[in-house]
Design a protein around this motif. Structure first.
Motif, short mmCIF file in Angstrom:
data_model
loop_
_atom_site.label_atom_id
_atom_site.label_comp_id
_atom_site.label_asym_id
_atom_site.label_seq_id
_atom_site.Cartn_x
_atom_site.Cartn_y
_atom_site.Cartn_z
N ASP A 1 -11.05 -5.27 3.12
CA ASP A 1 -9.88 -4.43 2.83
C ASP A 1 -8.98 -5.06 1.76
O ASP A 1 -8.31 -4.34 1.01
CB ASP A 1 -9.05 -4.21 4.09
N TYR B 1 -0.29 -1.21 5.96
CA TYR B 1 -1.72 -1.49 6.14
C TYR B 1 -2.12 -1.29 7.59
O TYR B 1 -1.42 -1.73 8.51
CB TYR B 1 -2.04 -2.93 5.72
N ARG C 1 -7.28 -3.26 -5.67
CA ARG C 1 -6.85 -4.54 -5.10
C ARG C 1 -7.88 -5.63 -5.40
O ARG C 1 -7.53 -6.77 -5.73
CB ARG C 1 -6.61 -4.40 -3.59
N LEU D 1 0.81 -1.22 0.00
CA LEU D 1 0.00 0.00 0.00
C LEU D 1 0.85 1.27 0.00
O LEU D 1 0.31 2.38 0.01
CB LEU D 1 -0.96 0.00 1.19
N ALA E 1 -6.08 -6.12 1.76
CA ALA E 1 -4.66 -5.76 1.73
C ALA E 1 -3.82 -7.02 1.85
O ALA E 1 -2.71 -7.11 1.31
CB ALA E 1 -4.33 -4.80 2.87
N LYS F 1 -3.40 1.79 -2.96
CA LYS F 1 -4.13 2.31 -1.81
C LYS F 1 -5.64 2.23 -2.03
O LYS F 1 -6.41 2.30 -1.08
CB LYS F 1 -3.70 3.74 -1.53
#
Length: 521
Positions: A481, A446, A287, A276, A483, A282
């Protein structure tokens, strides 16, 4: 007469030579010795229990050392060297120990031995304090100890299943304080260790505290860090048990007489972490687009040749705290392209590749070389990204080189493989790879404050229903998320000699365990 006596001596001598020359994975001598030979997928250079590879081999494969608590294949805790335990405060736990156990040197296993060993392991293995939360051990009486922790944790019993907390006797060290032999409490005791080759041999301990039904009279563990070497050893009948062989060898191994190939799902995942620190990553929708672009069904079935399974969330389904009611972003090229378009990542110059901020988007995907599926997955992902107009390069790196690249931030995505049950708790894996204080989260920049709070609360409580609920809530946030994202559930491949009996696999162990009861025909 003299000629006849000479002839008898020659015949006897030849018989001895022939007997001593017999070799193979399952060698039987005139004394009916049953030798179980196992390939260990790392190079063991020390037997010190503060060393991860050494402790894993000694506990899970050799069966020489034991922990206070054990865990079964359903992730349920059971007494081992400890009979029972009780949480007496936010940061204190009291454990009652067995009083009928001796170390292999004949000395008593007791509270003083536990304190000495844990204190030493905490000093020698600096990561153990973080894994367990233990700060100190108090002796209450001969067979009672109190563990004091630095954090409010309900996970200490789970942490005490970890190989790093295995108990050895003081006689494992010499007068200089150097670890020279593993004097444990297991069913097997050390017989020899060759540090130059990593070859370890052990034999049953006559005074083991529990009744074991096995005919194996010796275990030989060979350090074989190279997967192709393990495969050849299995094919040539040099080992009875091998794991993590190259997937390209599976067909050859399956067709080989005298051996059987078995596949198991295990508490380990292949997962991507997105960097990120890169501006375009971001955006959570970017993603997600990269996940929609990957056909996970094909990854498992075609790329990994059916070794593993398609994930339905962060954890494998049979873990009691797994949440499968989450979005997994199934393969959808249309969604992938529309999300990238909406984020402004488009082919602006007509060269067939997408651009970001006026320049061609070129991704660097890295992974390590140790696990057999890593390189296969990243190469497949490179192709999937090509299909949606993203240029990607792939690097498969050795341990130190991979660590350096991650520290320097010279990557867009990193594929890792990790045991989700290294500590079999609902909070461990999330805190290690998703929580903002973890090394992984720091490297990829993250952070999710709400997820952090949920994981902390999950770790703190001893109420299992509450613990599982909090973990499942955290998993929803983690999947939203993306991530860190599970791309495939890891599969364990075992090559077993047809002579092996009573071998059982447990998904809850660190790498793989060879039960005491494993026998030979």
């Amino acid at each position: 007469m003299r000629f006849k006596r000479l002839l008898v001596y020659l015949v006897l001598g030849l018989s001895i030579v022939l007997l001593s020359g017999c070799s193979g994975a399952n060698t039987e001598t005139a004394s009916d010795e049953k030798v179980l030979t196992i390939a260990f997928p790392s190079t063991v250079t020390t037997l010190d229990v503060s060393n991860g590879d050494g402790a894993t081999m000694l506990k899970e494969v050799a069966g020489v050392i034991e922990t206070l608590v054990s865990v079964d294949s359903d992730f349920i805790l059971h007494p081992s060297l400890a009979k029972e335990w009780d949480r007496t405060g936010d940061t204190t736990w009291v454990f009652k120990l067995r009083d009928d156990v001796t170390f292999h040197d004949g000395t008593k296993f007791n509270a003083e031995a536990v304190k000495w060993c844990i204190d030493r392991s905490l000093f020698e293995n600096t990561s153990l304090a973080k894994t367990t939360g233990i700060t100190s051990v108090d002796v209450i009486d001969d067979y009672t100890v109190q563990f004091n922790t630095s954090v409010n944790t309900g996970d200490l019993p789970e942490a005490l299943t970890n190989v790093g907390t295995a108990i050895v006797a003081k006689s494992s060290l010499n007068d200089k304080g150097e670890f020279v032999s593993a004097v444990g409490t297991g069913y097997f005791q050390q017989d020899s260790f060759d540090v130059s080759s990593g070859r370890f041999e052990c034999v049953p301990y006559d005074n083991y505290w529990e009744e074991i039904d096995s005919n194996v009279t010796r275990r030989v563990i060979l350090s074989q860090s190279d997967s192709s070497t393990r495969s050849l050893s299995a094919q040539n009948g040099e080992v009875d048990i091998a794991t993590d062989v190259p997937f390209s060898d599976l067909e050859t191994l399956s067709d080989k007489d005298g051996i059987t190939v078995e596949k198991f799902n295990t508490a380990r995942t292949y997962f991507f972490s997105y960097n990120l620190n890169k501006d375009y990553l971001k955006d959570a929708n970017v993603r997600k687009a990269l996940i929609y672009a990957i056909n996970k069904e094909d990854i498992v079935n075609d790329v990994l040749l059916g070794v593993g399974s398609v994930p339905k969330g962060v954890f494998i389904e049979n873990m009691p705290w797994a949440n499968t009611d989450v979005d997994t972003y199934e393969y959808d090229v249309t969604k992938a392209t529309s999300l990238l378009d909406a984020a402004g990542i488009k082919d602006m110059d007509g060269d067939g590749y997408r651009d970001y901020n006026g320049q061609k988007l070129s991704m660097n995907i890295i992974t390590g070389s140790r696990r057999p599926g890593n390189s296969l997955i990243v190469q497949a992902v490179e192709g999937y990204f090509e299909n949606i107009g993203i240029e990607a390069s792939v690097e498969v790196l050795e341990g130190n080189a991979l660590t350096d690249v991650q520290k320097n931030g010279n990557f867009d995505m990193v594929l890792s493989s990790a045991a989700t049950g290294y500590v079999p708790s609902a909070s461990y894996y999330l805190s290690t790879y998703y929580q903002s204080g973890s090394n992984n989260a720091k490297q990829i920049n993250y952070s999710n404050v709400e997820l952090d709070k949920l994981v902390d609360a999950c770790k703190a409580t001893s109420d299992m229903e509450e613990k599982y609920s909090l973990s499942k809530q955290a998993q929803v946030l983690a999947q939203n998320d993306v991530a860190v994202y599970t791309i495939a559930n890891y599969g364990a491949v075992f090559v077993l000699s047809d002579d092996v009996e009573n071998f059982a696999y447990s998904a809850a162990v660190h790498d793989f365990i060879v039960p005491y009861e494993t026998s030979l025909k």
